[in-house]
Design an enzyme around this catalytic site. Structure first.
Site, PDB file in Angstrom:
ATOM      1  N   PRO A   1      -4.369  -8.330  -0.323  1.00  0.00           N
ATOM      2  CG  PRO A   1      -3.080 -10.257  -0.079  1.00  0.00           C
ATOM      3  CD  PRO A   1      -3.179  -8.997  -0.850  1.00  0.00           C
ATOM      4  CB  VAL A   2      -7.566  -6.865   4.273  1.00  0.00           C
ATOM      5  CG1 VAL A   2      -8.078  -6.104   3.077  1.00  0.00           C
ATOM      6  CG2 VAL A   2      -8.466  -8.059   4.568  1.00  0.00           C
TER       7      VAL A   2
ATOM      8  N   GLY B   1      -0.130  -7.035   6.516  1.00  0.00           N
ATOM      9  CA  GLY B   1       1.085  -6.228   6.656  1.00  0.00           C
ATOM     10  C   GLY B   1       1.276  -5.231   5.522  1.00  0.00           C
ATOM     11  CG  LEU B   2       0.556  -6.096   1.902  1.00  0.00           C
ATOM     12  CD1 LEU B   2      -0.082  -6.712   0.670  1.00  0.00           C
ATOM     13  CD2 LEU B   2       2.058  -5.891   1.670  1.00  0.00           C
ATOM     14  N   GLY B   3      -0.696  -2.546   5.044  1.00  0.00           N
ATOM     15  CA  GLY B   3      -1.214  -1.227   5.414  1.00  0.00           C
ATOM     16  C   GLY B   3      -2.614  -0.927   4.906  1.00  0.00           C
TER      17      GLY B   3
ATOM     18  CB  ALA C   1      -3.249   3.061   7.288  1.00  0.00           C
TER      19      ALA C   1
ATOM     20  CG  ASP D   1       0.867   1.040   7.934  1.00  0.00           C
ATOM     21  OD1 ASP D   1       2.092   1.064   7.713  1.00  0.00           O
ATOM     22  OD2 ASP D   1       0.258   0.012   8.235  1.00  0.00           O
TER      23      ASP D   1
HETATM   24  C1  MEV Z   1       4.252  -3.637  11.187  1.00  0.00           C
HETATM   25  O1  MEV Z   1       3.729  -3.418   9.873  1.00  0.00           O
HETATM   26  C2  MEV Z   1       5.611  -2.998  11.302  1.00  0.00           C
HETATM   27  C3  MEV Z   1       6.247  -3.147  12.683  1.00  0.00           C
HETATM   28  O2  MEV Z   1       7.541  -2.564  12.601  1.00  0.00           O
HETATM   29  C4  MEV Z   1       5.434  -2.485  13.757  1.00  0.00           C
HETATM   30  C5  MEV Z   1       5.396  -0.958  13.656  1.00  0.00           C
HETATM   31  O3  MEV Z   1       6.289  -0.341  13.070  1.00  0.00           O
HETATM   32  O4  MEV Z   1       4.453  -0.371  14.246  1.00  0.00           O
HETATM   33  C6  MEV Z   1       6.436  -4.604  13.040  1.00  0.00           C
END
Ligand code: MEV
Length: 348
Positions: free
Chosen positions: A128-129, A132-134, A137, A179
């Site tokens: 999934p985009v 939080g899985l980068g 990047a 990322d």
């Molecule tokens: C976001 O994926 C991770 C955080 O720690 C933000 C960051 O490190 O830039 C919440």
């Protein structure tokens, strides 16, 4: 931007002729933060793994000068030509905002090699985009490599990192280098703002189930939330920061020793701290509790929180049970493991 071939560590090949350019696909891994998100913003360490789910960028030359982009995951398509953007699928605003960083990647690579060619670009993600899985990047990393390969130039990994980091600056106003670095190099990394990256030698199999809540979140909003809480309760949060650091240090030992039970415990404690910071939400709590009840050794949110994804650690024989429990609780699960393979060319 004053980028040069020397500063980017890239080398042109002897002969390049746009008539003979063939299509190229490159890929780069997505990532999971195993420990330390949010705390890392305040200088504490974090542990990040590249996962065996990849993001793909396919590039083909065009006869004209158009830069045509299509994202299957986002249902967006459109093209840049003569400084204008024309949408073909989805909302123009969304398409432009998602494609602007990719345009920057392409322009940077083309500028370095003095090329001016039109391209068809297809991006596709196995995860999934915006969860939080980068993936943003990873797309930039894969695209840099694909365009370099199409132009038949050798682009070093350091150069790929720098170019994709420039693109990330458009996506997030103050991105950490986590990322693009993990997507470029793969493996496991310990990251801390003042000391940078240290590759970790993780021999142990670390079987993970990632569960997507389906809730899109704004990383920026979650980071701002923590900033406010920290201002209000600095004495309390300072102790949590110290605890987060201890968790990472203990997790390094557990990863080295292959002690999955300790790793799971530490993930649970790390999640309790993140919950305390206010970055969990109901959708994450459902999935995390379901995973633990189904026998996961540990589970926590991963990334910025407020939706997005959670990650559970489970022994191999429990992976299916944990996945099913996440699914039954309304999440979209997938099993994954660390990959040591960073960016790579998939072939023409
Ligand atoms: C976001 O994926 C991770 C955080 O720690 C933000 C960051 O490190 O830039 C919440």
């Amino acid at each position: 931007m004053a980028t040069t071939q020397a500063s980017l560590g890239t080398q042109p090949c002897a002969s390049r002729n746009s008539d003979v350019y063939m299509g190229v696909t490159a890929s780069a891994p997505a990532k999971v933060i195993l420990f330390g998100e949010h705390f890392v913003v305040y200088g504490e360490p974090a542990i990040v793994l590249a996962i065996d789910k990849r993001v793909y960028a396919k590039v083909e030359p065009r006869q004209d000068k158009r830069l045509h982009l299509h994202s299957a995951n986002l249902n967006l398509a459109g093209y840049f030509e003569d400084g204008f953007f024309q949408v073909e699928q989805g909302s123009a605003k969304e398409a432009k905002s998602k494609f602007d960083p990719l345009k920057l990647v392409v322009e940077n690579v083309l500028e370095i090699y003095g090329e001016d060619v039109g391209l068809d670009i297809e991006v596709d993600s196995a995860v999934p985009v915006a969860a939080g899985l980068g993936t943003s990047a990873a797309v930039a990393v894969a695209l840099t490599a694909a365009v370099g390969s199409l132009l038949k130039v050798k682009v070093s990994k350091e150069a790929i990192l720098r170019i994709s980091y420039e693109a990330e600056k458009i996506v997030h106003s103050t991105p950490s280098e986590i990322d693009p670095t993990i997507s470029t190099f793969g493996g496991a990394l310990l990251f801390q703002t003042d000391t940078g990256f240290k590759p970790l030698d993780v021999k142990a199999d670390v079987p993970l189930v990632i569960g997507y809540t389906g809730v899109q979140r704004s990383a920026r909003a979650q980071v701002a939330k923590v900033q406010n809480t920290k201002k209000k309760y600095s004495g309390v949060i300072d102790h949590m920061m110290k605890a987060a650091r201890e968790i990472v240090l203990k997790a390094l030992d557990a990863l080295r020793d292959g002690d999955l039970e300790a790793l799971g415990d530490l993930m649970n404690i790390n999640h309790a701290l993140l919950y305390g910071l206010g970055v969990s939400d109901e959708s994450l709590e459902w999935l995390i509790n379901a995973a633990r009840k189904a026998g996961a050794l540990g589970a926590k949110l991963t990334g910025a929180g407020g939706g997005g994804c959670m990650v559970a650690l489970a022994e191999n024989e429990r992976l299916e049970q944990v996945s099913e429990a996440i699914q039954r609780s309304g999440g979209s699960p997938f099993v994954t493991r660390k990959t040591d393979e960073g960016v790579r060319i998939e072939g023409s």
